[in-house]
Design an enzyme around this catalytic site. Structure first.
Site, PDB file in Angstrom:
ATOM      1  N   TRP A 102      90.875  32.243  41.301  1.00 12.39           N
ATOM      2  CA  TRP A 102      90.433  33.647  41.262  1.00 12.39           C
ATOM      3  C   TRP A 102      89.887  34.079  42.607  1.00 12.39           C
ATOM      4  CZ3 TRP A 102      92.983  35.848  37.801  1.00 12.39           C
ATOM      5  CH2 TRP A 102      93.210  35.249  36.553  1.00 12.39           C
ATOM      6  N   ASP A 169      81.973  37.741  41.626  1.00 13.89           N
ATOM      7  CA  ASP A 169      82.841  37.802  40.445  1.00 13.89           C
ATOM      8  C   ASP A 169      82.209  36.909  39.376  1.00 13.89           C
ATOM      9  OD1 ASP A 169      84.780  37.562  38.488  1.00 13.89           O
ATOM     10  OD2 ASP A 169      86.373  36.884  39.838  1.00 13.89           O
ATOM     11  N   LYS A 193      85.780  37.729  28.593  1.00 16.60           N
ATOM     12  CA  LYS A 193      85.321  36.344  28.511  1.00 16.60           C
ATOM     13  C   LYS A 193      83.950  36.194  27.880  1.00 16.60           C
ATOM     14  CE  LYS A 193      88.649  34.896  31.772  1.00 16.60           C
ATOM     15  NZ  LYS A 193      89.006  35.490  33.045  1.00 16.60           N
TER      16      LYS A 193
HETATM   17  C1  LIG Z   1      89.758  35.760  34.077  1.00 10.61           C
HETATM   18  C2  LIG Z   1      89.187  35.921  35.406  1.00 10.61           C
HETATM   19  C3  LIG Z   1      89.627  36.919  36.292  1.00 10.61           C
HETATM   20  C4  LIG Z   1      90.778  37.852  35.976  1.00 10.61           C
HETATM   21  O1  LIG Z   1      90.378  38.835  35.116  1.00 10.61           O
HETATM   22  P1  LIG Z   1      91.369  40.016  34.670  1.00 10.61           P
HETATM   23  O2  LIG Z   1      90.436  40.877  33.901  1.00 10.61           O
HETATM   24  O3  LIG Z   1      92.460  39.407  33.862  1.00 10.61           O
HETATM   25  O4  LIG Z   1      91.895  40.682  35.895  1.00 10.61           O
HETATM   26  C5  LIG Z   1      88.993  37.019  37.518  1.00 10.61           C
HETATM   27  N1  LIG Z   1      87.984  36.198  37.858  1.00 10.61           N
HETATM   28  C6  LIG Z   1      87.548  35.226  37.037  1.00 10.61           C
HETATM   29  C7  LIG Z   1      86.415  34.353  37.478  1.00 10.61           C
HETATM   30  C8  LIG Z   1      88.136  35.060  35.794  1.00 10.61           C
HETATM   31  O5  LIG Z   1      87.699  34.085  34.977  1.00 10.61           O
END
Ligand SMILES: *Cc1c(COP(=O)(O)O)cnc(C)c1O
Length: 364
Positions: A102, A169, A193
């Site tokens: 990511w 993030d 998540k």
């Molecule tokens: C799942 C995830 C993403 C991607 O998220 P989307 O909403 O599918 O774009 C980005 N960063 C992390 C740390 C993730 O776990």
């Protein structure tokens, strides 16, 4: 019977969130209308947006500190580019910590906007740890990191002290542990998540860092426009936002972040203790950097994969297969996963050892 859902995302949410959100599709707030058929500017939905934005700042301890919470669209992946669009100075540079897939995707987008400095990377060791001892250039527009590496099962336990704004993030560990959230200038997290249904992304931003990049920003990508419109610049993802509100209301009843953190730590130590004790398995992440959300582990004898898979599936476990870039298994233990589900997994691992440990010794 419900499965023990260890899926990495979309993933388990509290049962009451499933029930209440399902009810809202049929009859929202006793209005005899579905949440899917009313105006996002109706009194009832505006109240949802106001409450969820306020709860986010309350949980993070950021009320009255110059931060705004927004519920945007495009997933965390859109923030990979919205962040440099808004924050990377026209002739400046951005600093990134490379801790996995990511982080890499975020770096890829930033490169389209200007100079990108990778301050450190754990790529050589297949991202099994979080790099330390790096320097962040003082003239960077911002420093970007990923608090929890969903795929590799590592998690940052501390964050660098720097005068440069920190962007993080937190898609896979938002609201899972207490931190001083005021050390961050911008936090983003896809909902699916730990928060709610896929379709919305939480962005928490310190207003004072905005409007300085010297770029012309298209409206839909401009954080300032979204703030001015109170997160309703265009039609928000109403259902996804509502599920986030329901999850945060549930979280409040669990004692907020501090309450859920205790349970998350209990779940993680239950599983990691078993991974370390059990002769059939081995963890992939360096111990000090292990994630309390996503535990990655391998079979010592990969030939027994089919047998182990059969056992956990029969125990009602779902979503345990590891990501292809690590292999093996990944147990995602998000806020809504009960301790009992981890216990079921641990019991299966013990039983597997009892049944197969001699056999694996013979194979050696
Ligand atoms: C799942 C995830 C993403 C991607 O998220 P989307 O909403 O599918 O774009 C980005 N960063 C992390 C740390 C993730 O776990």
């Amino acid at each position: 019977m419900k499965k023990h859902n260890f899926s990495a995302g979309p993933c388990i949410l509290p049962q009451e969130v499933f029930e209440k959100s399902a009810q809202s599709v049929l009859n929202f707030n006793h209005s005899d209308l579905s949440i899917l058929e009313i105006s996002h500017r109706s009194k009832d939905f505006v109240a949802v947006m106001e409450e969820v934005r306020a709860l986010v700042l309350e949980f993070l301890g950021l009320e009255g500190k110059g931060y705004q919470a927004l519920f945007l669209q495009g997933g965390a992946s859109l923030e990979f580019l919205r962040v440099p669009y808004n924050l990377l100075n026209v002739d400046g540079k951005a600093a990134y910590l490379d801790t996995g897939t990511w982080a890499n995707n975020a770096i890829k987008e930033a490169k389209l906007f200007g100079e990108t400095v990778i301050v450190a990377s754990s790529k050589e060791e297949n991202y099994n740890h979080i790099p330390t001892n790096y320097t962040i250039p003082e003239d960077a527009s911002y420093f970007h990191c990923t608090s929890n590496n969903t795929i590799f099962g590592t998690q940052m336990k501390s964050f660098p002290k720097t005068a440069v704004p920190i962007v993080c993030d937190m898609s896979s560990d938002i609201f899972s542990r207490t931190l001083d959230f005021s050390q961050f200038d911008l936090i983003y997290a896809g909902a699916q998540k730990n928060m709610g249904a896929a379709g919305t992304t939480l962005v928490v931003v310190k207003e004072s860092i905005l409007g300085k990049s010297g770029r012309a920003i298209p409206s839909i990508l401009d954080y300032q426009k979204h703030i001015k419109a109170e997160s309703m610049y265009n039609t928000p993802a109403v259902f996804a936002v509502y599920t986030c509100l329901l999850t945060l209301q549930w979280l409040k009843k669990q004692g907020g972040i501090a309450g859920i953190e205790k349970i998350n730590e209990a779940k993680a130590s239950l599983l990691y203790n078993e991974i370390d004790r059990n002769t059939m398995f081995r963890g992939t992440a360096v111990k000090a950097d292990r994630s309390i959300m996503n535990a990655t582990f391998l079979l010592e004898n990969p030939e027994l994969q089919e047998s182990f898979d059969k056992m956990w599936k029969e125990a009602g476990i779902s979503g345990l297969t590891g990501h292809r870039s690590v292999g093996g298994y990944r147990a995602s233990m998000y806020n809504a996963l009960p301790l009992e589900s981890v216990q079921v997994l641990v019991d299966v691992m013990k039983e597997f050892e009892t049944l197969y440990s001699t056999q694996s010794q013979l194979a050696e």
